[in-house]
Design a protein around this motif. Structure first.
Motif, mmCIF file in Angstrom:
data_model
loop_
_atom_site.group_PDB
_atom_site.id
_atom_site.type_symbol
_atom_site.label_atom_id
_atom_site.label_comp_id
_atom_site.label_asym_id
_atom_site.label_seq_id
_atom_site.Cartn_x
_atom_site.Cartn_y
_atom_site.Cartn_z
ATOM 1 N N GLY A 8 17.622 9.153 -3.891
ATOM 2 C CA GLY A 8 17.475 9.589 -5.274
ATOM 3 C C GLY A 8 16.200 10.374 -5.476
ATOM 4 O O GLY A 8 15.504 10.744 -4.525
ATOM 5 N N ASN A 9 15.888 10.627 -6.738
ATOM 6 C CA ASN A 9 14.714 11.410 -7.088
ATOM 7 C C ASN A 9 13.430 10.594 -6.928
ATOM 8 O O ASN A 9 13.443 9.365 -6.999
ATOM 9 N N ILE A 10 12.333 11.299 -6.752
ATOM 10 C CA ILE A 10 11.006 10.677 -6.671
ATOM 11 C C ILE A 10 10.319 10.834 -8.022
ATOM 12 O O ILE A 10 10.285 11.935 -8.586
ATOM 13 N N GLU A 11 9.804 9.742 -8.549
ATOM 14 C CA GLU A 11 9.118 9.753 -9.833
ATOM 15 C C GLU A 11 7.638 9.421 -9.624
ATOM 16 O O GLU A 11 7.310 8.484 -8.883
ATOM 17 N N ILE A 12 6.763 10.179 -10.241
ATOM 18 C CA ILE A 12 5.326 9.919 -10.154
ATOM 19 C C ILE A 12 4.929 8.971 -11.285
ATOM 20 O O ILE A 12 5.155 9.284 -12.458
ATOM 21 N N PRO A 13 4.379 7.797 -10.975
ATOM 22 C CA PRO A 13 4.021 6.825 -12.013
ATOM 23 C C PRO A 13 2.975 7.391 -12.973
ATOM 24 O O PRO A 13 2.082 8.140 -12.570
ATOM 25 N N VAL A 14 3.115 7.009 -14.234
ATOM 26 C CA VAL A 14 2.151 7.467 -15.244
ATOM 27 C C VAL A 14 0.967 6.518 -15.348
ATOM 28 O O VAL A 14 -0.030 6.836 -15.983
ATOM 29 N N LEU A 15 1.071 5.350 -14.731
ATOM 30 C CA LEU A 15 -0.005 4.373 -14.748
ATOM 31 C C LEU A 15 -0.449 4.062 -13.332
ATOM 32 O O LEU A 15 0.335 4.184 -12.382
ATOM 33 N N SER A 16 -1.693 3.628 -13.176
ATOM 34 C CA SER A 16 -2.210 3.204 -11.878
ATOM 35 C C SER A 16 -1.996 1.696 -11.727
ATOM 36 O O SER A 16 -2.441 0.916 -12.573
ATOM 37 N N LEU A 17 -1.299 1.298 -10.680
ATOM 38 C CA LEU A 17 -1.009 -0.107 -10.441
ATOM 39 C C LEU A 17 -1.847 -0.643 -9.288
ATOM 40 O O LEU A 17 -2.252 0.109 -8.396
ATOM 41 N N SER A 18 -2.074 -1.942 -9.296
ATOM 42 C CA SER A 18 -2.770 -2.594 -8.185
ATOM 43 C C SER A 18 -1.856 -2.627 -6.971
ATOM 44 O O SER A 18 -0.648 -2.363 -7.068
ATOM 45 N N THR A 19 -2.416 -2.975 -5.830
ATOM 46 C CA THR A 19 -1.618 -3.042 -4.606
ATOM 47 C C THR A 19 -0.485 -4.052 -4.740
ATOM 48 O O THR A 19 0.658 -3.781 -4.334
ATOM 49 N N GLU A 20 -0.769 -5.200 -5.321
ATOM 50 C CA GLU A 20 0.257 -6.228 -5.473
ATOM 51 C C GLU A 20 1.370 -5.760 -6.399
ATOM 52 O O GLU A 20 2.552 -6.043 -6.156
ATOM 53 N N GLU A 21 1.021 -5.041 -7.448
ATOM 54 C CA GLU A 21 2.032 -4.535 -8.372
ATOM 55 C C GLU A 21 2.883 -3.462 -7.700
ATOM 56 O O GLU A 21 4.107 -3.402 -7.898
ATOM 57 N N GLN A 22 2.255 -2.611 -6.899
ATOM 58 C CA GLN A 22 3.010 -1.600 -6.169
ATOM 59 C C GLN A 22 3.982 -2.245 -5.187
ATOM 60 O O GLN A 22 5.134 -1.804 -5.043
ATOM 61 N N LEU A 23 3.525 -3.297 -4.507
ATOM 62 C CA LEU A 23 4.396 -4.007 -3.567
ATOM 63 C C LEU A 23 5.560 -4.665 -4.283
ATOM 64 O O LEU A 23 6.674 -4.742 -3.745
ATOM 65 N N ALA A 24 5.329 -5.148 -5.512
ATOM 66 C CA ALA A 24 6.409 -5.752 -6.290
ATOM 67 C C ALA A 24 7.466 -4.718 -6.641
ATOM 68 O O ALA A 24 8.680 -4.984 -6.562
ATOM 69 N N VAL A 25 7.034 -3.507 -7.018
ATOM 70 C CA VAL A 25 7.977 -2.425 -7.325
ATOM 71 C C VAL A 25 8.756 -2.045 -6.065
ATOM 72 O O VAL A 25 9.981 -1.836 -6.104
ATOM 73 N N LEU A 26 8.065 -1.948 -4.928
ATOM 74 C CA LEU A 26 8.741 -1.629 -3.670
ATOM 75 C C LEU A 26 9.768 -2.697 -3.299
ATOM 76 O O LEU A 26 10.880 -2.384 -2.872
ATOM 77 N N ALA A 27 9.387 -3.962 -3.448
ATOM 78 C CA ALA A 27 10.299 -5.061 -3.113
ATOM 79 C C ALA A 27 11.543 -5.019 -3.997
ATOM 80 O O ALA A 27 12.664 -5.273 -3.529
ATOM 81 N N PHE A 28 11.352 -4.701 -5.262
ATOM 82 C CA PHE A 28 12.506 -4.595 -6.172
ATOM 83 C C PHE A 28 13.457 -3.502 -5.707
ATOM 84 O O PHE A 28 14.681 -3.687 -5.654
#
Length: 242
Positions: A164-184
């Motif tokens: 699918g498409n790549i979306e650039i986040p509008v907010l800066s997330l911590s490493t743990e939050e980024q990993l949570a998004v990846l896991a989802f």
């Protein structure tokens, strides 16, 4: 990571701005490593004693010298190469600096020279007490040297993300939050519709996304965090050059 317990994992930020994950090794794994190394040292001294015991007083002197060198130099010799003695290598743990980088020679020397303090009054009692009262399980020698013992985790390949498409986040997330998004994103195909919607609503809350777009946007963010954006840019650049 589940083998060691998620609650024990830490993220350390390096001077370069990169976060690395480390998992401090606990009392049990370090005790097993010590027993293995103790058996190795005992075997070395047994062989040495057999070889030099027939030389009388001179042989006894040589045995004592080798015992001294083995007792003080065994750990230093192995740990200065890659942070692992044979026992630590068997248990897949290693000595590193507090920031997760490889320990220096001086740090290895300090942590091992202070072993007698950890052994007071007998059987590593003081060292074990100190280890059990800090989250990184550092003994006295580790506190003095600025070192710790961590699990030598193997890097596992991450599951492939949905296309699918790549979306650039509008907010800066911590490493743990980024990993949570990846896991989802990696598990989205395995989840039921209800569970996927529930998790997406939680993860999308900081982004103020609508329910109908939360899932697709989060997966797009995951593609960005996984590095697909840079890969796409490199591919586009390559095509342009050609």
């Amino acid at each position: 990571m589940l083998d060691h317990g998620l609650e024990n994992r830490e993220y350390v930020k390096l001077p370069e701005g990169v976060d690395i994950a480390i998992t401090p090794a606990g009392v049990v794994s370090r005790s097993y490593a010590y027993i293995i190394d103790f058996l190795f040292r005992s075997l070395i001294m047994f062989v040495v004693s057999l070889v030099f015991s027939f030389l009388g007083d001179a042989g006894q002197g040589i045995i004592l010298i080798i015992y001294f060198i083995t007792s003080w130099g065994y750990n230093i010799f192995f740990e200065m190469k890659n942070g692992q003695t044979p026992g630590k290598k068997r248990l897949k743990i290693r000595v590193v600096q507090d920031n997760g980088l490889p320990a220096s020679f001086s740090q290895i020397v300090v942590r091992n020279l202070l072993r007698p303090a950890d052994m007071l009054p007998i059987g590593y009692f003081l060292g074990l007490v100190v280890m059990m009262f800090n989250s990184r399980f550092k003994r006295i020698g580790d506190w003095a040297a600025g070192t710790m013992v961590i699990y030598d985790d193997e890097v596992e390949a991450r599951p492939e993300l949905p296309k699918g498409n790549i979306e650039i986040p509008v907010l800066s997330l911590s490493t743990e939050e980024q990993l949570a998004v990846l896991a989802f994103a990696e598990r989205s195909d395995e989840l039921s519709d209800a569970r996927r919607s529930e998790l997406a609503a939680i993860l999308a809350e900081p982004f103020k996304l609508e329910d109908n777009e939360a899932q697709s946007m989060l997966i797009g963010y995951a593609r960005f965090y996984s590095g697909q954006l840079s890969n796409s840019n490199e591919q586009a650049h390559s095509e342009t050059v050609q």
